[in-house]
Enzyme design. Structure first.
Site, short mmCIF file in Angstrom:
data_model
loop_
_atom_site.label_atom_id
_atom_site.label_comp_id
_atom_site.label_asym_id
_atom_site.label_seq_id
_atom_site.Cartn_x
_atom_site.Cartn_y
_atom_site.Cartn_z
N ARG A 91 -4.16 7.16 -3.25
CA ARG A 91 -3.17 6.28 -3.53
C ARG A 91 -3.87 4.96 -4.21
O ARG A 91 -4.86 4.35 -3.48
CB ARG A 91 -2.33 5.83 -2.77
CG ARG A 91 -1.13 4.83 -3.09
CD ARG A 91 -0.23 4.24 -2.09
NE ARG A 91 0.43 3.22 -2.80
CZ ARG A 91 0.79 2.25 -1.88
NH1 ARG A 91 0.29 2.02 -0.77
NH2 ARG A 91 1.73 1.31 -2.45
N ARG A 241 10.33 -10.10 2.04
CA ARG A 241 9.59 -10.57 0.77
C ARG A 241 11.08 -11.22 0.35
O ARG A 241 12.16 -10.81 0.32
CB ARG A 241 9.11 -9.51 -0.21
CG ARG A 241 7.61 -9.17 0.24
CD ARG A 241 7.34 -8.23 -0.76
NE ARG A 241 6.14 -7.35 -0.15
CZ ARG A 241 6.10 -6.13 -0.49
NH1 ARG A 241 7.07 -5.53 -1.35
NH2 ARG A 241 5.17 -5.32 0.16
#
Ligand code: ADP
Length: 398
Positions: A91, A241
């Site tokens: 990844r 976030r």
């Protein structure tokens, strides 16, 4: 073909070994505290047992050597020889505009990932460390890079250009890139198969709702808009976030407080979202519990989260001129009955329904819209590791 999938973070790494003949899991695990006192590897074998190896690991290369040693350790009975690892899928977070698909790693690919370090300073460096470590530990074994950003490279400029001076895009590469691409692509494709339809005929909105959350408009298999932006901070209200924010708030904070720019960025990433609003937790299970006993801020955090998801889903339906399927995935999307119901309530005007009984599902593929609903609402578990392994197999088999 056996594929090892690796996801390297700054001080941790996750791995899975998959047999791609039948896509079965052979082993998985996690290394924590790389280059920090107390390093350990937790290996999970297919019998469900967890095995912990505690030993100092000064860097990612040492950590990966310990992983490989465990995979061939006769006491775990996974593989007998490292030659049984046919390919490694990595990844990699950021490919900028360099790649729109997964690629076999060569020197040019490594240079391109290096060029994107400034766009993902926390993620691309450990991703590169992982690739380089495997290149020296498993010489001759092909490595494939699977990028979080690649799927979104099909977005048109009207989706990815920010209304900033255009030269900031040209000179500084500031644009919307989007993230979670591997997951959005995987669940969109799985949903089409699950519904017995061709993805070429479908307008799909994929909602990946977890600690980090993003939504993508997938028009006939291609990403045409997504909610995360230049970084994964933009878009939905997330666990910690901030998501969409008036940029003037940042300069206001700089004038009114002693926070440095880096401190403000840290707070926007780590102390905002539903944690910031609720003052309780970033975990939606904790918020559900608190809201159910009357905590007003927990309820407000959930309401704001659901509202931003709803607005984004409806906006993407408008952009695509309709929607055939809405997909829920990620820890919240797959498991939170109340969030799915809250997000989709009141959307019957656009053919979106939710069947309360069918919605009582966790972690498995299921249609949860009413039988007469125009839009198929689907819970579809994501599996980014399997998606990475599939791309790896496809590229290596060429
Ligand atoms: P990551 O983005 O780290 O991969 P996940 O996709 O695993 O995160 O999602 C983790 C989040 O999923 C948790 O923080 C929690 O909020 C949420 N979650 C998991 N199970 C449930 C549940 N049963 N009900 C509500 N939320 C859940």
């Amino acid at each position: 073909m056996n594929v090892l999938v690796i996801n390297c973070g700054s001080s941790s790494l996750k791995f899975q070994l998959l047999n791609m003949e039948d896509e079965s899991l052979m082993a998985s695990g996690l290394v924590e505290r790389i280059a920090i006192a107390g390093s350990q590897m937790i290996l999970k074998t297919v019998d469900g047992e967890k095995h912990t190896v505690q030993t100092p690991m000064e860097d990612h290369s040492v950590a990966l050597k310990i992983v490989l040693d465990a995979l061939v350790d006769p006491k775990y009975n996974i593989i007998k020889d490292l030659k049984e690892i046919d390919a490694v899928g990595h990844r990699v977070v950021h490919a900028g505009e360099e790649f729109a698909n997964s690629v076999i790693v060569d020197d040019e690919v490594l240079d391109a990932v290096e060029r994107c370090v400034e766009l993902a300073p926390l993620h691309n460096p450990p991703n590169l460390l992982g690739i380089r470590a495997i290149q020296s530990l498993l010489p001759g074994v092909p490595n494939v890079a699977v990028f979080d950003t690649a799927f979104h490279q099909t977005m048109p400029p009207e989706a990815y250009i920010y209304p900033l001076p255009y030269e900031w895009y040209e000179d500084l590469r500031i644009r919307r890139y989007g993230f979670h691409g591997t997951s959005h692509k995987y669940v969109a494709e799985e949903t089409a198969t699950f519904l017995g339809k061709n993805i070429e005929d479908l307008k799909i909105i994929t909602c990946h709702l977890g600690n980090g959350s993003s939504i993508t408009a997938v028009d006939r298999g291609k990403s045409v808009d997504t909610s995360m932006g230049f970084t994964p901070m933009e878009g939905l209200v997330m666990g910690t976030r901030v998501g969409f924010l008036d940029p003037a708030i940042i300069s206001f904070l700089q004038k009114k407080t002693d926070y440095t720019t880096d401190e403000i960025t840290h707070i926007l990433n780590n102390n905002c979202g539903v944690l910031g609003i609720s003052c309780i937790s970033s975990d939606f299970r904790d918020l559900d519990d608190a809201a159910s006993v009357g905590d007003k801020k927990a309820q407000l955090a959930l309401d704001i989260f659901r509202r931003t998801v709803k607005k984004t889903v409806a906006g993407y339906a408008a952009i695509m001129g309709g929607v055939d399927a809405i997909v829920f995935t990620g820890g919240i999307g797959e498991n939170s009955i109340t969030d799915r119901a809250g997000i989709l309530s009141g959307m019957e005007f656009m053919g979106v329904t939710i069947d309360d009984e069918k919605n009582q599902v966790r972690g498995k593929a299921q249609v949860i819209s009413k039988d007469d609903g125009k839009v198929a609402v689907v819970v579809m578990p994501t599996n980014e590791e399997l998606a990475i392994a599939k791309d790896t197999k496809k590229l290596v088999e060429g």
